[in-house]
Design a protein around this motif. Structure first.
Motif, short mmCIF file in Angstrom:
data_model
loop_
_atom_site.label_atom_id
_atom_site.label_comp_id
_atom_site.label_asym_id
_atom_site.label_seq_id
_atom_site.Cartn_x
_atom_site.Cartn_y
_atom_site.Cartn_z
N ASP A 156 33.73 -68.23 55.87
CA ASP A 156 34.60 -69.47 56.31
C ASP A 156 35.62 -69.46 57.58
O ASP A 156 36.44 -70.30 57.67
CB ASP A 156 35.22 -70.18 55.02
CG ASP A 156 36.61 -69.14 54.27
OD1 ASP A 156 36.58 -68.14 54.98
OD2 ASP A 156 37.03 -69.46 53.51
N ASN A 212 36.91 -68.37 46.84
CA ASN A 212 35.75 -68.85 47.14
C ASN A 212 35.70 -68.73 48.59
O ASN A 212 36.38 -69.15 49.64
CB ASN A 212 35.44 -70.25 46.97
CG ASN A 212 33.95 -70.77 47.18
OD1 ASN A 212 33.16 -70.22 47.99
ND2 ASN A 212 33.77 -71.73 46.33
N GLU A 251 38.26 -62.15 49.55
CA GLU A 251 38.49 -63.65 49.01
C GLU A 251 37.99 -63.37 47.61
O GLU A 251 38.46 -64.04 46.42
CB GLU A 251 37.66 -64.47 49.62
CG GLU A 251 38.53 -64.79 51.01
CD GLU A 251 38.31 -66.19 51.49
OE1 GLU A 251 38.54 -67.18 50.92
OE2 GLU A 251 38.06 -66.39 52.71
N ASP A 260 38.47 -67.96 57.88
CA ASP A 260 39.89 -68.20 57.68
C ASP A 260 40.76 -66.58 57.85
O ASP A 260 42.00 -66.91 57.64
CB ASP A 260 40.19 -68.68 56.28
CG ASP A 260 39.93 -67.87 55.10
OD1 ASP A 260 39.41 -66.83 55.38
OD2 ASP A 260 39.89 -68.27 53.82
CA LIG Z 1 38.69 -68.80 52.27
#
Ligand SMILES: [Ca+2]
Ligand SMILES: [Ca+2]
Length: 136
Positions: free
Chosen positions: A79, A94, A88, A81
């Motif tokens: 993702d 998630n 994670e 991030d």
């Molecule tokens: Ca994340």
């Protein structure tokens, strides 16, 4: 390539992920599937694609575990991030974009495979034949 249509057809995969990564809970099917009910052909989450490209094969627990190791070695961040997928997951989060975290609220547990095990009942029935032939 149409790997998207591959199913995550193994009810044991969430347990494999939880065990391999020592997660605080077992993730629900939305780790890889569109919905918490799982089902064939719905393993379309970005993390499912990451696992597949890392060598995960349908209904193969060993390949699932190995793909997790590969993702960790590569530091895959699905993702984007800044936190790697495996990190994670270890925190019960998630790795999919915008996905709900797994361990904040109790997760319903189903197998992620439509068509549950009815084999047990059949086997049990076959074993229940008994012989009433006693001799005197
Ligand atoms: Ca994340
Ligand atoms: Ca991330």
């Amino acid at each position: 390539m149409l790997i998207l249509s591959l199913a995550w057809a193994s009810p044991s995969f969430p347990a494999v992920v939880a065990e391999e990564l020592a997660m605080p809970c077992t993730p629900s099917c939305i780790l890889c599937h569109e919905t918490a009910a799982g089902g064939t052909g719905t393993a379309s989450q970005d993390f499912a694609r990451a696992c597949m490209s890392a060598g995960m094969m349908v209904a193969d627990d060993v390949s699932m575990a190995e793909s997790l190791a590969t993702l960790e070695a590569e530091g895959t961040d699905t993702d984007g991030d800044g936190t790697p997928d495996i990190e994670e997951l270890r925190g019960g989060q998630n790795p999919n974009p915008g996905g709900e975290d797994f361990c904040a609220v109790p997760q319903p547990q189903y197998g992620c495979f439509q068509g549950s095990a009815i084999v047990l009942g059949v086997v049990a029935g076959a074993m229940l034949r008994r012989r009433g032939t006693l001799r005197r």
